[in-house]
Design a protein around this motif. Structure first.
Motif, PDB file in Angstrom:
ATOM      1  N   TYR A   1       0.604  -1.118  -0.044  1.00  0.00           N
ATOM      2  CA  TYR A   1      -0.229   0.072  -0.113  1.00  0.00           C
ATOM      3  C   TYR A   1       1.251   1.032   0.420  1.00  0.00           C
ATOM      4  CZ  TYR A   1      -3.707   3.679   1.776  1.00  0.00           C
ATOM      5  OH  TYR A   1      -4.706   4.100   1.680  1.00  0.00           O
TER       6      TYR A   1
ATOM      7  N   SER B   1       0.615   4.339  -6.146  1.00  0.00           N
ATOM      8  CA  SER B   1       0.244   5.890  -6.256  1.00  0.00           C
ATOM      9  C   SER B   1      -1.589   5.851  -5.965  1.00  0.00           C
ATOM     10  CB  SER B   1      -0.531   5.801  -7.978  1.00  0.00           C
ATOM     11  OG  SER B   1      -1.127   5.247  -8.158  1.00  0.00           O
ATOM     12  N   ARG B   2      -1.473   6.993  -5.727  1.00  0.00           N
ATOM     13  CA  ARG B   2      -2.736   8.278  -5.241  1.00  0.00           C
ATOM     14  C   ARG B   2      -4.130   7.215  -5.683  1.00  0.00           C
ATOM     15  NH1 ARG B   2      -6.768  11.750  -6.197  1.00  0.00           N
ATOM     16  NH2 ARG B   2      -5.931  12.623  -7.797  1.00  0.00           N
ATOM     17  N   GLN B   3      -4.058   6.827  -7.225  1.00  0.00           N
ATOM     18  CA  GLN B   3      -5.053   5.965  -7.619  1.00  0.00           C
ATOM     19  C   GLN B   3      -4.923   4.450  -7.100  1.00  0.00           C
ATOM     20  OE1 GLN B   3      -7.099   9.113  -8.497  1.00  0.00           O
ATOM     21  NE2 GLN B   3      -7.835   7.796 -10.316  1.00  0.00           N
ATOM     22  N   GLU B   4      -4.474   4.258  -7.522  1.00  0.00           N
ATOM     23  CA  GLU B   4      -4.364   2.939  -7.201  1.00  0.00           C
ATOM     24  C   GLU B   4      -4.170   2.458  -5.698  1.00  0.00           C
ATOM     25  OE1 GLU B   4      -0.113   2.017  -9.795  1.00  0.00           O
ATOM     26  OE2 GLU B   4       0.003   2.168  -7.553  1.00  0.00           O
ATOM     27  N   ARG B   5      -3.642   3.896  -4.467  1.00  0.00           N
ATOM     28  CA  ARG B   5      -4.464   3.195  -3.356  1.00  0.00           C
ATOM     29  C   ARG B   5      -5.788   3.075  -3.244  1.00  0.00           C
ATOM     30  NH1 ARG B   5      -0.310   6.279   1.059  1.00  0.00           N
ATOM     31  NH2 ARG B   5       1.252   6.122   0.042  1.00  0.00           N
ATOM     32  N   LYS B   6      -6.862   4.485  -3.798  1.00  0.00           N
ATOM     33  CA  LYS B   6      -8.180   4.216  -4.208  1.00  0.00           C
ATOM     34  C   LYS B   6      -8.372   2.339  -4.125  1.00  0.00           C
ATOM     35  CE  LYS B   6      -9.583   8.908  -5.638  1.00  0.00           C
ATOM     36  NZ  LYS B   6      -9.813   9.274  -6.739  1.00  0.00           N
TER      37      LYS B   6
ATOM     38  N   THR C   1      -5.819   2.078 -15.024  1.00  0.00           N
ATOM     39  CA  THR C   1      -5.918   1.991 -13.582  1.00  0.00           C
ATOM     40  C   THR C   1      -5.538   0.510 -12.318  1.00  0.00           C
ATOM     41  OG1 THR C   1      -5.471   3.835 -13.592  1.00  0.00           O
ATOM     42  CG2 THR C   1      -5.270   2.692 -11.577  1.00  0.00           C
TER      43      THR C   1
ATOM     44  N   SER D   1       1.484   5.993  10.656  1.00  0.00           N
ATOM     45  CA  SER D   1       2.219   6.295   8.967  1.00  0.00           C
ATOM     46  C   SER D   1       3.521   5.280   9.049  1.00  0.00           C
ATOM     47  CB  SER D   1       1.975   6.982   8.972  1.00  0.00           C
ATOM     48  OG  SER D   1       2.739   8.336   8.897  1.00  0.00           O
TER      49      SER D   1
ATOM     50  N   GLU E   1      -7.681   3.119   7.979  1.00  0.00           N
ATOM     51  CA  GLU E   1      -8.040   2.728   6.941  1.00  0.00           C
ATOM     52  C   GLU E   1      -7.991   1.662   5.881  1.00  0.00           C
ATOM     53  OE1 GLU E   1      -6.461   5.301   4.282  1.00  0.00           O
ATOM     54  OE2 GLU E   1      -6.461   7.551   5.677  1.00  0.00           O
TER      55      GLU E   1
ATOM     56  N   ASN F   1     -12.229   4.393   6.018  1.00  0.00           N
ATOM     57  CA  ASN F   1     -11.009   5.557   5.781  1.00  0.00           C
ATOM     58  C   ASN F   1     -12.368   6.466   6.035  1.00  0.00           C
ATOM     59  OD1 ASN F   1     -12.070   4.869   3.124  1.00  0.00           O
ATOM     60  ND2 ASN F   1     -10.659   5.971   1.750  1.00  0.00           N
TER      61      ASN F   1
END
Length: 270
Positions: A11, A15-20, A50, A177, A222, A226
């Motif tokens: 995780y 990337s930000r999109q992949e984290r979604k 993605t 984190s 999360e 989240n």
């Protein structure tokens, strides 16, 4: 290690999109395994390209193979409680946070950390924000056992404290984190004194974990949910409770703790 474990581990590097996508997989695996690639992309609000990149990063050639791995990993997972009463939903969140942290517990490491606390002339505890509150809590507990514990409340004081630490001191760092630059800068200064560093964090490959001699891993909130305003520090609190309970097995620490209880009660009775 099943596919959900792999997603959690990777995780931080996504990337930000992949984290979604990752959050959908981790939070609702039983639902995702029933989706096609178009449905998942819409739910996660990302492109199908993605999703394809994501599953390849997880080690699968395509989405169909990824779903097979997910089906195997979720064979014993029950459906979520999204439609349950709110108290039940919060209870489920708590259970998942504690159970997730419990699965990550390494008893040998816990024993080593407890011994380090007992032997250290001074114990420094770092944390900012919500982690800072727990740093203060752990410091108070250790002080009530007669252990010299200090929890600086801001990054400036942490940095100063790090500069005067000694080799035999112990530094415990709370950061879910593991990416807090201010905290990590202070830890880097402390490491120059060759003292032991214990981290309580969620990610094994975080900058903090890499600087630590011992890591106590917690569940990342999360990964459970989240979208709700619920305490993200439950895993950390759980570890603190375990360490406190372990230390109180020592009769000297227990007697000192009882002495502080008596002092508080006597003051209230005046």
């Amino acid at each position: 290690m099943n596919i959900i474990d792999v997603v959690e581990q990777k995780y931080p590097s996504l990337s930000r999109q992949e984290r979604k996508i990752a959050l959908k997989v981790i939070q609702h695996p039983a639902d995702v395994k029933k989706m096609n690639i178009n449905t998942l992309s819409k739910k996660a609000e990302v492109s199908t390209a993605t999703v394809t990149r994501f599953v390849k990063k997880m080690g699968y050639p395509d989405f169909s193979q990824f779903k097979l791995g997910l089906a195997e990993a979720t064979s014993n997972i029950t459906e979520n409680v999204d439609n349950a009463p709110l108290p039940d939903q919060v209870t489920d969140f708590y259970n998942q946070m504690i159970t997730g942290t419990w699965k990550r517990i390494n008893q040998k490491t816990l024993n080593q950390v407890a011994m380090l606390i007992k032997n250290a002339p001074r114990v420094f505890i770092f944390g900012l924000g919500s982690s800072g509150y727990n740093a203060q809590e752990l410091s108070q507990r250790l002080m009530r056992m007669g252990i010299n514990a200090f929890a600086p409340s801001d990054s400036h004081t942490m940095y100063i404290s790090s500069s005067i630490m000694q080799k035999d001191d112990l530094l415990i760092v709370l950061s879910v984190s593991g990416k807090s630059n201010e905290v990590n800068e202070a830890v880097a200064v402390a490491k120059q004194h060759q003292l032991k560093v214990v981290s309580i964090t969620a990610f094994d490959d975080s900058p903090l974990a890499e600087m630590s001699d011992y890591q106590l891993s917690v569940q990342y909130s999360e990964f459970v949910d989240n979208t709700q305003f619920i305490n993200s520090q439950l895993g950390v609190v759980y570890i603190i409770d375990i360490l406190s309970t372990m230390l109180l097995q020592n009769e000297t620490y227990k007697a000192r703790y009882q002495q502080t209880v008596a002092a508080i009660l006597n003051r209230k009775m005046k």
